[in-house]
Scaffold this motif. Structure first.
Motif, PDB file in Angstrom:
ATOM      1  N   LEU A 110       0.834  -1.203   0.000  1.00 25.22           N
ATOM      2  CA  LEU A 110       0.000   0.000   0.000  1.00 25.22           C
ATOM      3  C   LEU A 110       0.869   1.253   0.000  1.00 25.22           C
ATOM      4  CD1 LEU A 110      -2.855  -0.962   2.516  1.00 25.22           C
ATOM      5  CD2 LEU A 110      -2.877  -1.086   0.019  1.00 25.22           C
ATOM      6  N   GLY A 111       2.026   1.174   0.653  1.00 24.22           N
ATOM      7  CA  GLY A 111       2.952   2.307   0.661  1.00 24.22           C
ATOM      8  C   GLY A 111       3.494   2.625  -0.719  1.00 24.22           C
ATOM      9  N   THR A 112       3.710   1.611  -1.550  1.00 23.12           N
ATOM     10  CA  THR A 112       4.217   1.867  -2.903  1.00 23.12           C
ATOM     11  C   THR A 112       3.185   2.598  -3.750  1.00 23.12           C
ATOM     12  OG1 THR A 112       3.445  -0.230  -3.857  1.00 23.12           O
ATOM     13  CG2 THR A 112       5.601  -0.238  -2.784  1.00 23.12           C
ATOM     14  N   LEU A 113       1.918   2.527  -3.351  1.00 23.43           N
ATOM     15  CA  LEU A 113       0.845   3.224  -4.062  1.00 23.43           C
ATOM     16  C   LEU A 113       0.573   4.599  -3.473  1.00 23.43           C
ATOM     17  CD1 LEU A 113      -1.683   0.288  -4.561  1.00 23.43           C
ATOM     18  CD2 LEU A 113       0.096   1.078  -6.122  1.00 23.43           C
ATOM     19  N   GLY A 114       1.426   5.040  -2.554  1.00 20.72           N
ATOM     20  CA  GLY A 114       1.263   6.355  -1.948  1.00 20.72           C
ATOM     21  C   GLY A 114       0.176   6.407  -0.901  1.00 20.72           C
ATOM     22  N   LEU A 115      -0.250   5.256  -0.413  1.00 21.76           N
ATOM     23  CA  LEU A 115      -1.367   5.220   0.528  1.00 21.76           C
ATOM     24  C   LEU A 115      -0.919   5.268   1.990  1.00 21.76           C
ATOM     25  CD1 LEU A 115      -3.711   2.632  -1.202  1.00 21.76           C
ATOM     26  CD2 LEU A 115      -3.549   5.101  -1.524  1.00 21.76           C
ATOM     27  N   ASP A 116       0.303   5.674   2.223  1.00 16.51           N
ATOM     28  CA  ASP A 116       0.794   5.782   3.597  1.00 16.51           C
ATOM     29  C   ASP A 116       1.172   7.223   3.949  1.00 16.51           C
ATOM     30  OD1 ASP A 116       2.933   5.966   1.888  1.00 16.51           O
ATOM     31  OD2 ASP A 116       4.285   4.753   3.110  1.00 16.51           O
ATOM     32  N   LYS A 117       0.789   8.168   3.092  1.00 18.05           N
ATOM     33  CA  LYS A 117       1.235   9.547   3.299  1.00 18.05           C
ATOM     34  C   LYS A 117       0.287  10.531   2.623  1.00 18.05           C
ATOM     35  CE  LYS A 117       5.014   8.525   1.011  1.00 18.05           C
ATOM     36  NZ  LYS A 117       4.638   7.302   0.236  1.00 18.05           N
ATOM     37  N   VAL A 118       0.447  11.794   2.927  1.00 17.27           N
ATOM     38  CA  VAL A 118      -0.244  12.848   2.187  1.00 17.27           C
ATOM     39  C   VAL A 118       0.457  13.014   0.846  1.00 17.27           C
ATOM     40  CG1 VAL A 118      -0.813  15.306   2.158  1.00 17.27           C
ATOM     41  CG2 VAL A 118      -0.991  14.025   4.288  1.00 17.27           C
ATOM     42  N   VAL A 119      -0.301  13.016  -0.240  1.00 22.60           N
ATOM     43  CA  VAL A 119       0.323  13.041  -1.563  1.00 22.60           C
ATOM     44  C   VAL A 119       0.550  14.445  -2.095  1.00 22.60           C
ATOM     45  CG1 VAL A 119      -0.499  10.764  -2.250  1.00 22.60           C
ATOM     46  CG2 VAL A 119      -1.937  12.775  -2.648  1.00 22.60           C
ATOM     47  N   GLY A 120      -0.074  15.450  -1.497  1.00 21.34           N
ATOM     48  CA  GLY A 120       0.097  16.809  -1.982  1.00 21.34           C
ATOM     49  C   GLY A 120      -1.026  17.708  -1.499  1.00 21.34           C
ATOM     50  N   LEU A 121      -0.942  18.977  -1.892  1.00 19.19           N
ATOM     51  CA  LEU A 121      -1.918  19.986  -1.468  1.00 19.19           C
ATOM     52  C   LEU A 121      -1.982  20.070   0.053  1.00 19.19           C
ATOM     53  CD1 LEU A 121      -4.831  19.274  -3.986  1.00 19.19           C
ATOM     54  CD2 LEU A 121      -2.823  20.730  -4.292  1.00 19.19           C
ATOM     55  N   ASP A 122      -0.817  19.912   0.688  1.00 13.04           N
ATOM     56  CA  ASP A 122      -0.739  19.905   2.151  1.00 13.04           C
ATOM     57  C   ASP A 122      -1.269  21.204   2.740  1.00 13.04           C
ATOM     58  OD1 ASP A 122       1.235  18.366   0.721  1.00 13.04           O
ATOM     59  OD2 ASP A 122       2.052  17.762   2.658  1.00 13.04           O
ATOM     60  N   GLN A 123      -0.999  22.306   2.044  1.00 18.56           N
ATOM     61  CA  GLN A 123      -1.394  23.613   2.560  1.00 18.56           C
ATOM     62  C   GLN A 123      -2.904  23.779   2.623  1.00 18.56           C
ATOM     63  OE1 GLN A 123       0.004  22.948  -0.276  1.00 18.56           O
ATOM     64  NE2 GLN A 123      -0.904  24.101  -1.968  1.00 18.56           N
ATOM     65  N   MET A 124      -3.624  22.887   1.943  1.00 19.22           N
ATOM     66  CA  MET A 124      -5.082  22.961   1.957  1.00 19.22           C
ATOM     67  C   MET A 124      -5.681  22.008   2.995  1.00 19.22           C
ATOM     68  SD  MET A 124      -5.832  23.219  -2.137  1.00 19.22           S
ATOM     69  CE  MET A 124      -7.559  23.631  -1.875  1.00 19.22           C
ATOM     70  N   GLY A 125      -4.824  21.408   3.804  1.00 20.48           N
ATOM     71  CA  GLY A 125      -5.306  20.538   4.865  1.00 20.48           C
ATOM     72  C   GLY A 125      -5.662  19.139   4.419  1.00 20.48           C
ATOM     73  N   THR A 126      -5.051  18.675   3.337  1.00 19.75           N
ATOM     74  CA  THR A 126      -5.325  17.327   2.850  1.00 19.75           C
ATOM     75  C   THR A 126      -4.969  16.293   3.910  1.00 19.75           C
ATOM     76  OG1 THR A 126      -4.853  18.022   0.587  1.00 19.75           O
ATOM     77  CG2 THR A 126      -4.860  15.663   1.035  1.00 19.75           C
ATOM     78  N   ALA A 127      -5.851  15.349   4.137  1.00 17.03           N
ATOM     79  CA  ALA A 127      -5.623  14.322   5.145  1.00 17.03           C
ATOM     80  C   ALA A 127      -4.895  13.130   4.547  1.00 17.03           C
ATOM     81  CB  ALA A 127      -6.956  13.869   5.724  1.00 17.03           C
ATOM     82  N   ALA A 128      -4.216  12.391   5.400  1.00  9.89           N
ATOM     83  CA  ALA A 128      -3.577  11.145   4.984  1.00  9.89           C
ATOM     84  C   ALA A 128      -4.611  10.025   5.010  1.00  9.89           C
ATOM     85  CB  ALA A 128      -2.424  10.811   5.919  1.00  9.89           C
ATOM     86  N   PRO A 129      -4.402   8.970   4.232  1.00  7.59           N
ATOM     87  CA  PRO A 129      -5.298   7.806   4.314  1.00  7.59           C
ATOM     88  C   PRO A 129      -5.350   7.268   5.733  1.00  7.59           C
ATOM     89  CG  PRO A 129      -3.885   7.642   2.393  1.00  7.59           C
ATOM     90  CD  PRO A 129      -3.368   8.796   3.193  1.00  7.59           C
ATOM     91  N   LEU A 130      -6.479   6.666   6.071  1.00  9.20           N
ATOM     92  CA  LEU A 130      -6.681   6.175   7.430  1.00  9.20           C
ATOM     93  C   LEU A 130      -6.832   4.655   7.412  1.00  9.20           C
ATOM     94  CD1 LEU A 130      -7.168   6.783  10.437  1.00  9.20           C
ATOM     95  CD2 LEU A 130      -9.606   7.046   9.895  1.00  9.20           C
ATOM     96  N   TYR A 131      -5.835   3.970   7.948  1.00 14.65           N
ATOM     97  CA  TYR A 131      -5.914   2.535   8.178  1.00 14.65           C
ATOM     98  C   TYR A 131      -4.837   2.165   9.186  1.00 14.65           C
ATOM     99  CZ  TYR A 131      -2.075   2.252   4.755  1.00 14.65           C
ATOM    100  OH  TYR A 131      -0.887   2.424   4.079  1.00 14.65           O
ATOM    101  N   GLU A 132      -4.997   1.048   9.844  1.00 16.25           N
ATOM    102  CA  GLU A 132      -4.051   0.621  10.869  1.00 16.25           C
ATOM    103  C   GLU A 132      -2.808   0.015  10.222  1.00 16.25           C
ATOM    104  OE1 GLU A 132      -1.949   0.364  13.671  1.00 16.25           O
ATOM    105  OE2 GLU A 132      -3.952   0.916  14.430  1.00 16.25           O
ATOM    106  N   ARG A 133      -1.668   0.690  10.354  1.00 12.62           N
ATOM    107  CA  ARG A 133      -0.427   0.194   9.757  1.00 12.62           C
ATOM    108  C   ARG A 133       0.168  -0.970  10.527  1.00 12.62           C
ATOM    109  NH1 ARG A 133      -2.467   5.068   7.748  1.00 12.62           N
ATOM    110  NH2 ARG A 133      -0.971   6.148   6.420  1.00 12.62           N
ATOM    111  N   ASN A 134      -0.047  -1.008  11.827  1.00 17.20           N
ATOM    112  CA  ASN A 134       0.531  -2.044  12.686  1.00 17.20           C
ATOM    113  C   ASN A 134      -0.344  -3.286  12.620  1.00 17.20           C
ATOM    114  OD1 ASN A 134       1.632  -3.648  14.653  1.00 17.20           O
ATOM    115  ND2 ASN A 134       1.605  -2.089  16.262  1.00 17.20           N
TER     116      ASN A 134
END
Length: 276
Positions: free
Chosen positions: A67-91
């Motif tokens: 999932l991390g290789t698909l960018g699903l572990d981080k904010v992908v951009g537009l951070d200044q607009m308050g974009t949220a990161a995906p929500l799932y349990e990594r552990n």
């Protein structure tokens, strides 16, 4: 890896047990043993729950890494607009026994729409995932005073062979699958996309309350993509004719796609009368 010819029994829309997870079912009748292309086109929960569970049950950490290789572990951009990161349990040690098969068909994970668009853009962009941006440069008169260059998140999200299979599956969704009623008769251009339906729960709203989020995302033209469009509609069962992504978002997607296509002059040649 898994061959696109791999077949799973999807049980004709009846609730089934996948690993430890019970009562997983598809929303339609008619499918039994199907392969990947039909599973995508028909939006089969059971197929993907089985596929993800069987391939990752012995090493769920590998799925989290994927999932991390698909960018699903981080904010992908537009951070200044308050974009949220995906929500799932990594552990994975905190996962329940149901988490992995449920994640396989889109539950136990929440994605901001910009992440979904970024991922589909990567598929359309030959596997190259770039961060979303609203401005490429700022000019004062003819002078460029600031540039915002392309930021690559992942140069290649998968192999060319895998990408070809994914694109074929998404095109099949528009030809014969859940999006066919809106795009199968589009003769001027082809689209590729996917529908999605999710029960909705948040603070003050329980799954049993009957709220749903119906979504469709398409990119087009499928053979040489230029635009990606996503529509999500929130509704409650009993207040309309459908709660599914195709029925809710499909009419809106069709209107937007047609509007964009017929306004884009690059796709239309001006005809000049021949001289007599």
């Amino acid at each position: 890896g898994m061959s696109p010819d791999k077949v799973y029994e999807t049980h004709d829309g009846n609730p089934v047990k996948v690993g430890p997870a019970e009562n997983i079912r598809d929303s339609h009748r008619g499918d039994h043993e199907i392969a990947l292309k039909r599973a995508v086109a028909g939006s089969s929960n059971v197929y993907f729950a089985e596929a993800i569970y069987q391939h990752y049950k012995d090493n769920p950490e590998r799925y989290v890494k994927f999932l991390g290789t698909l960018g699903l572990d981080k904010v992908v951009g537009l951070d200044q607009m308050g974009t949220a990161a995906p929500l799932y349990e990594r552990n994975t040690k905190k996962w329940s026994t149901h988490t992995l098969p449920n994640m396989g068909y889109g539950y136990a994970i929440e994605l901001p729409p910009i992440h979904t668009l970024t991922l589909y853009n990567a598929v359309a962009n030959r596997g190259r995932m770039v961060a979303p941006r609203l401005i490429s440069e700022v000019r004062r008169g003819e002078t460029v005073v600031d540039r915002f260059p392309t930021r690559v998140i992942n140069e290649r999200i998968c192999s060319d062979q895998t990408l070809m299979v994914v694109r074929e599956c998404l095109e099949e969704t528009a030809r014969t699958g859940t999006a066919k009623q809106f795009f199968r008769d589009t003769l001027s251009f082809r689209v590729a996309g996917k529908t999605g339906t999710a029960k909705f729960a948040q603070s003050g709203i329980k799954y049993s309350d009957g709220y749903y989020l119906g979504t469709m995302v398409v990119y087009f033209p499928a053979d040489n993509p230029k635009y990606t469009v996503m529509t999500s509609i929130f509704t409650r069962r009993g207040r309309g004719t459908t709660v599914y992504g195709a029925g809710l978002a499909g009419p809106v997607e069709r209107e937007i796609v047609n509007y964009i296509y017929y306004r884009d002059e690059d796709w239309h040649q001006n005809l000049t009368p021949s001289e007599k």
